[in-house]
Design a protein around this motif. Structure first.
Motif, mmCIF file in Angstrom:
data_model
loop_
_atom_site.group_PDB
_atom_site.id
_atom_site.type_symbol
_atom_site.label_atom_id
_atom_site.label_comp_id
_atom_site.label_asym_id
_atom_site.label_seq_id
_atom_site.Cartn_x
_atom_site.Cartn_y
_atom_site.Cartn_z
ATOM 1 N N VAL A 5 4.713 0.906 -18.186
ATOM 2 C CA VAL A 5 5.282 0.850 -16.830
ATOM 3 C C VAL A 5 5.754 2.234 -16.392
ATOM 4 O O VAL A 5 5.569 2.633 -15.238
ATOM 5 N N TYR A 33 3.749 6.863 -15.266
ATOM 6 C CA TYR A 33 3.638 7.773 -14.116
ATOM 7 C C TYR A 33 4.966 7.930 -13.359
ATOM 8 O O TYR A 33 4.964 8.410 -12.231
ATOM 9 N N MET A 34 6.062 7.497 -13.969
ATOM 10 C CA MET A 34 7.351 7.631 -13.277
ATOM 11 C C MET A 34 7.948 9.010 -13.564
ATOM 12 O O MET A 34 7.617 9.653 -14.552
ATOM 13 N N GLY A 91 -0.703 -6.865 -10.260
ATOM 14 C CA GLY A 91 -1.924 -7.481 -9.744
ATOM 15 C C GLY A 91 -1.691 -8.730 -8.917
ATOM 16 O O GLY A 91 -2.629 -9.473 -8.636
ATOM 17 N N HIS A 129 -3.446 7.774 -10.394
ATOM 18 C CA HIS A 129 -2.813 6.447 -10.285
ATOM 19 C C HIS A 129 -3.390 5.675 -9.100
ATOM 20 O O HIS A 129 -2.777 5.540 -8.047
ATOM 21 N N ARG A 130 -4.589 5.127 -9.309
ATOM 22 C CA ARG A 130 -5.324 4.480 -8.212
ATOM 23 C C ARG A 130 -4.564 3.280 -7.640
ATOM 24 O O ARG A 130 -4.578 3.039 -6.438
#
Ligand SMILES: CC(C)(COP(=O)(O)OP(=O)(O)OC[C@H]1O[C@@H](n2cnc3c(N)ncnc32)[C@H](O)[C@@H]1OP(=O)(O)O)[C@@H](O)C(=O)NCCC(=O)NCCS
Length: 189
Positions: A38, A41-42, A107, A138-139
């Motif tokens: 989670v 990418y933070m 999702g 990060h798509r």
């Protein structure tokens, strides 16, 4: 300067966004803040102990007291199950937003639904523009921003260390959603 403070609670079709409470710390920690997938990418370090999450709650309370807005947790309206977090960080009369959700909540459209609510709330309290940043790979996050009306602004080269990726500075994409109305020229007489 905001026209009015942000609401403590925002409701959508499926979700409730509310100010984080001290009693949320353990769930925030176990549901998402300590999960490497989670937090990949933070811009904050993956939480290693409950004390890290308690510091986040303290930060949230300071933000709300100082700015009249701040972080929200996102829970399911029907069951109160904690799904994730979002919020606003005020920078003068503009604000930055972001979001993160527990893996079992990905999702299902929750990020888009909560960001759409944040956008409407920001507009209603007088924020002039919303900004968001994300890693170029990060798509899913890029898609969420685009679905909610954000437009790509620029790519900053080697601009930011993502502490859960590695220590090398990475490119960052900037997105913006501006609420300012264009002043149309007066029609000719
Ligand atoms: C990124 C994140 C918030 C998305 O949350 P979510 O609730 O799954 O998002 P939504 O379901 O609202 O929308 C995701 C969209 O991205 C699309 N998507 C997912 N993975 C994708 C990929 N690899 N490439 C392209 N699109 C992708 C989905 O199909 C969906 O678009 P659609 O509705 O047009 O089908 C979630 O994965 C998350 O919390 N990740 C960890 C935290 C994080 O990285 N936050 C963002 C930091 S910038």
């Amino acid at each position: 300067m905001l026209l009015r403070p942000a609401p403590d609670v925002i409701e959508t079709a499926r979700l409730r966004l509310r100010r984080p409470l001290s009693s949320d710390a353990r769930q925030i920690f176990t549901r998402y803040a300590s999960d490497p997938d989670v937090t990949r990418y933070m811009s904050f370090r993956c939480h290693r102990s409950l004390a890290d999450t308690t510091m986040f709650i303290d930060f949230s309370n300071i933000e709300w007291a100082a700015n009249g807005c701040g972080p929200y947790v996102v829970v399911l309206r029907d069951s109160d199950i904690l799904l994730g977090g979002t919020g606003l960080t005020l920078q003068e009369d503009e604000a930055e937003t972001g979001y993160l959700f527990a893996r079992d909540a990905w999702g299902l459209g929750y990020a888009s639904e909560s960001l759409a609510a944040i956008v409407e709330m920001a507009r209603s309290i007088g924020v002039r523009a919303l900004h968001a940043h994300c890693h170029p790979d990060h798509r899913a996050s890029i898609r969420v921003l685009e679905k909610c009306g954000f437009t790509f602004e620029h790519r900053a080269k080697a601009a930011h260390v993502f502490p859960n990726l590695d220590s090398v500075k990475q490119d960052v994409l900037s997105y913006i959603l501006s609420f300012e109305r264009r002043t149309e020229p007066s029609p000719p007489c």
